[in-house]
Design a protein around this motif. Structure first.
Motif, PDB file in Angstrom:
ATOM      1  N   GLY A 345     -24.606   3.075 -48.825  1.00  0.00           N
ATOM      2  CA  GLY A 345     -24.170   4.140 -47.913  1.00  0.00           C
ATOM      3  C   GLY A 345     -25.245   4.548 -46.940  1.00  0.00           C
ATOM      4  O   GLY A 345     -24.990   5.309 -45.991  1.00  0.00           O
ATOM      5  N   ALA A 346     -26.477   4.032 -47.153  1.00  0.00           N
ATOM      6  CA  ALA A 346     -27.584   4.358 -46.249  1.00  0.00           C
ATOM      7  C   ALA A 346     -27.344   3.769 -44.867  1.00  0.00           C
ATOM      8  O   ALA A 346     -26.813   2.650 -44.739  1.00  0.00           O
ATOM      9  CB  ALA A 346     -28.897   3.830 -46.814  1.00  0.00           C
ATOM     10  N   ASP A 347     -27.727   4.508 -43.840  1.00  0.00           N
ATOM     11  CA  ASP A 347     -27.634   4.028 -42.459  1.00  0.00           C
ATOM     12  C   ASP A 347     -28.879   3.184 -42.175  1.00  0.00           C
ATOM     13  O   ASP A 347     -30.008   3.692 -42.241  1.00  0.00           O
ATOM     14  CB  ASP A 347     -27.562   5.215 -41.494  1.00  0.00           C
ATOM     15  CG  ASP A 347     -26.890   4.849 -40.186  1.00  0.00           C
ATOM     16  OD1 ASP A 347     -26.656   3.647 -39.952  1.00  0.00           O
ATOM     17  OD2 ASP A 347     -26.598   5.762 -39.404  1.00  0.00           O
ATOM     18  N   ASP A 369     -18.384  -5.049 -42.510  1.00  0.00           N
ATOM     19  CA  ASP A 369     -17.793  -4.212 -43.562  1.00  0.00           C
ATOM     20  C   ASP A 369     -18.743  -3.079 -43.969  1.00  0.00           C
ATOM     21  O   ASP A 369     -19.230  -3.003 -45.093  1.00  0.00           O
ATOM     22  CB  ASP A 369     -17.394  -5.062 -44.776  1.00  0.00           C
ATOM     23  CG  ASP A 369     -16.118  -5.864 -44.522  1.00  0.00           C
ATOM     24  OD1 ASP A 369     -15.503  -5.669 -43.451  1.00  0.00           O
ATOM     25  OD2 ASP A 369     -15.743  -6.679 -45.379  1.00  0.00           O
ATOM     26  N   TYR A 370     -18.974  -2.187 -43.027  1.00  0.00           N
ATOM     27  CA  TYR A 370     -19.859  -1.032 -43.228  1.00  0.00           C
ATOM     28  C   TYR A 370     -19.110   0.124 -43.905  1.00  0.00           C
ATOM     29  O   TYR A 370     -17.875   0.222 -43.816  1.00  0.00           O
ATOM     30  CB  TYR A 370     -20.355  -0.528 -41.868  1.00  0.00           C
ATOM     31  CG  TYR A 370     -21.529  -1.270 -41.291  1.00  0.00           C
ATOM     32  CD1 TYR A 370     -22.822  -0.753 -41.407  1.00  0.00           C
ATOM     33  CD2 TYR A 370     -21.370  -2.472 -40.622  1.00  0.00           C
ATOM     34  CE1 TYR A 370     -23.914  -1.412 -40.866  1.00  0.00           C
ATOM     35  CE2 TYR A 370     -22.457  -3.152 -40.072  1.00  0.00           C
ATOM     36  CZ  TYR A 370     -23.724  -2.611 -40.197  1.00  0.00           C
ATOM     37  OH  TYR A 370     -24.800  -3.264 -39.665  1.00  0.00           O
ATOM     38  N   PRO A 371     -19.856   1.052 -44.516  1.00  0.00           N
ATOM     39  CA  PRO A 371     -19.227   2.276 -45.034  1.00  0.00           C
ATOM     40  C   PRO A 371     -18.529   3.046 -43.918  1.00  0.00           C
ATOM     41  O   PRO A 371     -19.106   3.229 -42.827  1.00  0.00           O
ATOM     42  CB  PRO A 371     -20.409   3.083 -45.596  1.00  0.00           C
ATOM     43  CG  PRO A 371     -21.474   2.074 -45.860  1.00  0.00           C
ATOM     44  CD  PRO A 371     -21.306   1.010 -44.819  1.00  0.00           C
ATOM     45  N   ALA A 372     -17.323   3.505 -44.190  1.00  0.00           N
ATOM     46  CA  ALA A 372     -16.551   4.223 -43.174  1.00  0.00           C
ATOM     47  C   ALA A 372     -17.260   5.494 -42.723  1.00  0.00           C
ATOM     48  O   ALA A 372     -17.162   5.890 -41.560  1.00  0.00           O
ATOM     49  CB  ALA A 372     -15.167   4.564 -43.726  1.00  0.00           C
ATOM     50  N   LYS A 373     -18.024   6.122 -43.621  1.00  0.00           N
ATOM     51  CA  LYS A 373     -18.651   7.411 -43.314  1.00  0.00           C
ATOM     52  C   LYS A 373     -19.714   7.316 -42.221  1.00  0.00           C
ATOM     53  O   LYS A 373     -20.035   8.322 -41.588  1.00  0.00           O
ATOM     54  CB  LYS A 373     -19.272   8.001 -44.585  1.00  0.00           C
ATOM     55  CG  LYS A 373     -18.239   8.520 -45.566  1.00  0.00           C
ATOM     56  CD  LYS A 373     -18.900   9.166 -46.772  1.00  0.00           C
ATOM     57  CE  LYS A 373     -17.843   9.721 -47.732  1.00  0.00           C
ATOM     58  NZ  LYS A 373     -18.482  10.323 -48.943  1.00  0.00           N
ATOM     59  N   ILE A 374     -20.301   6.123 -42.003  1.00  0.00           N
ATOM     60  CA  ILE A 374     -21.369   6.011 -40.999  1.00  0.00           C
ATOM     61  C   ILE A 374     -20.892   5.293 -39.735  1.00  0.00           C
ATOM     62  O   ILE A 374     -21.686   4.921 -38.887  1.00  0.00           O
ATOM     63  CB  ILE A 374     -22.626   5.308 -41.574  1.00  0.00           C
ATOM     64  CG1 ILE A 374     -22.313   3.875 -42.028  1.00  0.00           C
ATOM     65  CG2 ILE A 374     -23.228   6.115 -42.697  1.00  0.00           C
ATOM     66  CD1 ILE A 374     -23.542   3.077 -42.451  1.00  0.00           C
ATOM     67  N   LYS A 375     -19.563   5.101 -39.622  1.00  0.00           N
ATOM     68  CA  LYS A 375     -19.022   4.406 -38.456  1.00  0.00           C
ATOM     69  C   LYS A 375     -17.955   5.249 -37.756  1.00  0.00           C
ATOM     70  O   LYS A 375     -17.474   6.251 -38.292  1.00  0.00           O
ATOM     71  CB  LYS A 375     -18.449   3.042 -38.866  1.00  0.00           C
ATOM     72  CG  LYS A 375     -19.524   2.007 -39.226  1.00  0.00           C
ATOM     73  CD  LYS A 375     -20.393   1.666 -38.022  1.00  0.00           C
ATOM     74  CE  LYS A 375     -21.458   0.650 -38.334  1.00  0.00           C
ATOM     75  NZ  LYS A 375     -22.299   0.332 -37.162  1.00  0.00           N
ATOM     76  N   ALA A 376     -17.581   4.830 -36.550  1.00  0.00           N
ATOM     77  CA  ALA A 376     -16.677   5.618 -35.697  1.00  0.00           C
ATOM     78  C   ALA A 376     -15.242   5.607 -36.224  1.00  0.00           C
ATOM     79  O   ALA A 376     -14.836   4.726 -36.981  1.00  0.00           O
ATOM     80  CB  ALA A 376     -16.720   5.073 -34.269  1.00  0.00           C
ATOM     81  N   ARG A 389     -13.827  -2.390 -40.904  1.00  0.00           N
ATOM     82  CA  ARG A 389     -14.018  -3.731 -40.336  1.00  0.00           C
ATOM     83  C   ARG A 389     -14.952  -3.670 -39.132  1.00  0.00           C
ATOM     84  O   ARG A 389     -14.593  -4.015 -38.004  1.00  0.00           O
ATOM     85  CB  ARG A 389     -12.691  -4.334 -39.935  1.00  0.00           C
ATOM     86  CG  ARG A 389     -11.680  -4.492 -41.037  1.00  0.00           C
ATOM     87  CD  ARG A 389     -11.480  -5.958 -41.399  1.00  0.00           C
ATOM     88  NE  ARG A 389     -12.611  -6.524 -42.121  1.00  0.00           N
ATOM     89  CZ  ARG A 389     -12.822  -7.823 -42.312  1.00  0.00           C
ATOM     90  NH1 ARG A 389     -11.994  -8.696 -41.763  1.00  0.00           N
ATOM     91  NH2 ARG A 389     -13.860  -8.249 -42.999  1.00  0.00           N
ATOM     92  N   ALA A 390     -16.168  -3.207 -39.393  1.00  0.00           N
ATOM     93  CA  ALA A 390     -17.196  -3.088 -38.344  1.00  0.00           C
ATOM     94  C   ALA A 390     -18.154  -4.251 -38.450  1.00  0.00           C
ATOM     95  O   ALA A 390     -18.311  -4.856 -39.515  1.00  0.00           O
ATOM     96  CB  ALA A 390     -17.952  -1.784 -38.510  1.00  0.00           C
ATOM     97  N   MET A 391     -18.827  -4.561 -37.352  1.00  0.00           N
ATOM     98  CA  MET A 391     -19.874  -5.592 -37.375  1.00  0.00           C
ATOM     99  C   MET A 391     -20.977  -5.232 -36.393  1.00  0.00           C
ATOM    100  O   MET A 391     -20.735  -4.702 -35.311  1.00  0.00           O
ATOM    101  CB  MET A 391     -19.287  -6.973 -37.066  1.00  0.00           C
ATOM    102  CG  MET A 391     -18.714  -7.147 -35.669  1.00  0.00           C
ATOM    103  SD  MET A 391     -19.856  -7.968 -34.541  1.00  0.00           S
ATOM    104  CE  MET A 391     -18.825  -8.273 -33.112  1.00  0.00           C
TER     105      MET A 391
END
Length: 477
Positions: A345-347, A369-376, A389-391
């Motif tokens: 979960g770390a940025d 596939d990043y944590p949803a909490k740190i993405k838009a 579904r981030a990259m």
């Protein structure tokens, strides 16, 4: 007589011809030798003046920075460092430059000093090389997308939405700042403003580009964006350019394929078409590296970095895998990282991204596939309910250079995310409505153009890769 460029004349096919060239004097030595540059190339052409036949008043005005028109014959050079030179038959002063006042003298100037002379710094080798590379990169961006049947869309600079949800935006208003109209609640009444609502300079053209992708299929934007982040670092600008493609019927895997292919295309274009400038910039960077402590020096030259991207397949790694690698890495265990990785979960910071690229995989990396909490909010939620579904694409030397995602195409899921993040649904009604009428899988990414120029030129400060940088307390030119 036709006017020739210095680049044209140095190609060497005009031998013994009478030619005319115009440019600025870089140096004038021994009352005889002019080093002339017109911006067409990093290289100067030597012009040999017959001082006995040249009026003394003209000779006195042949100073660094002066603009001149020179006519003469192209001959083989008798000196070292150039193949041809001009034997001057006529010279005209087009614009004088007082040597007591002209600040760009033929000596080494600090980049800080040159930022204060942004209107003149283009006369130096460093900045002329950087800006020619910038121009070539810009051309390659458009060429790639046009060749691949993308449509160029101009998204609005003035907008009522905050695409990133960060809130760091420049307000656009015609209201009197000293006496604005107020509502009954003593709030500023933006209904009285020019657009009838609160508006800002855009931070991204993505949301509007999505609407056009859902009708044209494949689109891209390439334009100015603005962030009111009060950051005075070498990595931030208040005004910068963004490249943002959006593609209908494209999932995250296809998005990663597109981004890798795009980046490799423009890097190859620069390597093929900017050889003289890259050679100069590589030499400049090597000198700069020598002044750093051994531990901070890059292991690669500028062109090696470019080939590192061009010649390697990008390694695709999930965020979860990357966290495991970083948690178990020597720098993390020995607390060498400034930001210790302790849990999922770390940025990720630049130091982590560079470790993955330069030390662990030794290749460009795509994290996904990043944590949803740190993405838009607009990124598609995975079935696990906690990742999206981030990259991000990571490069040597700079870390993240591209950020993208598969967009959330499901109306109910997007609405729930907007509500959860406290975003005003009224401002994004049209964006939500896209998910009601013919919704489909679609994806895109953003590439900060100045970051790309930094990577391609080896410049360490982002303010040195844009003609007139805008940053906190700085809008001088």
């Amino acid at each position: 007589m036709k006017l020739h460029s210095v680049k044209e004349l140095l190609a060497g096919d005009k031998l013994l011809q009478e030619v005319k060239v115009k440019g600025w004097i870089r140096t004038f030595r021994s009352n005889r030798f002019i080093a002339l540059n017109d911006g067409s190339t990093i290289n100067n052409i030597q012009c040999v003046v017959d001082f006995e036949k040249t009026p003394e008043d003209t000779l006195k005005q042949l100073t660094t920075g002066a603009a001149v028109s020179i006519t003469g014959a192209i001959v083989e050079s008798q000196g070292r460092g150039q193949n041809v030179e001009i034997q001057v038959s006529e010279i005209k002063i087009l614009g004088k430059a007082d040597p007591e006042e002209y600040p760009i003298q033929p000596k080494k100037h600090s980049l800080e000093f040159l930022r204060e002379k942004a209107h003149l710094r283009i006369r130096t080798n460093t900045f002329s090389a950087v800006m020619r590379v910038r121009s070539a990169l810009s051309f390659a961006v458009h060429q790639y997308f046009q060749k691949n049947d993308f449509y160029y869309v101009n998204t609005p600079i003035i907008t009522g939405s905050d695409a990133e949800g960060a809130g760091e935006m420049f307000r656009v208003s015609t209201l009197d700042p000293k006496n604005p109209p107020l509502t009954n609640d003593k709030e500023i009444d933006y209904k009285e403003d020019f657009f009838g609502k609160e508006t800002n300079l855009t931070v991204s053209g993505q949301l509007e580009a999505e609407t056009y992708a859902m009708g044209l299929g494949k689109v891209y934007t390439f334009g100015p964006t603005f962030r009111a982040e009060n950051s005075n670092t070498s990595r931030h600008l208040a005004e910068f350019w963004m490249i943002e493609p959006e593609v209908a019927f494209l999932d995250l895997d296809g998005n990663m394929d597109l981004a890798e292919d795009f980046i490799k295309y423009i890097i190859k274009y620069v390597l093929d078409n900017c050889q003289d400038d890259l050679a100069f910039l590589e030499q400049r960077l090597a000198q700069e590296e020598k002044s750093k402590p051994q531990a901070q020096r890059s292991e690669m030259t500028l062109t090696e970095k470019l080939h590192f991207v061009l010649d390697n397949n990008f390694k695709r790694v999930t965020y979860t895998e990357a966290i495991d690698i970083l948690k178990n890495s020597k720098p993390n265990k020995k607390k060498k990282f400034n930001y210790i990785i302790e849990e999922w979960g770390a940025d990720l910071q630049s130091e982590h991204e560079r470790y993955l690229v330069e030390k662990h995989f030794k290749a460009p990396v795509i994290l996904f596939d990043y944590p949803a909490k740190i993405k838009a909010f607009y990124m598609r939620l995975n079935e696990d309910g906690k990742t999206v579904r981030a990259m991000d694409i990571l490069f040597p030397g700079i870390g993240e250079i591209v950020g993208g995602s598969q967009r959330e195409e499901r109306f109910d899921v997007l609405k729930e995310k907007i509500d959860a993040m406290g975003i005003d649904e009224k401002e994004l009604w049209w964006y939500l409505e896209l998910r009601k009428f013919g919704t489909a899988t679609h994806s895109g990414f953003g590439l900060g153009f100045e970051r790309l120029v930094q990577f391609a030129t080896g410049m360490t400060n982002i303010r040195d890769v844009i003609p007139f940088p805008r940053s906190p307390q700085n809008a001088e030119f």
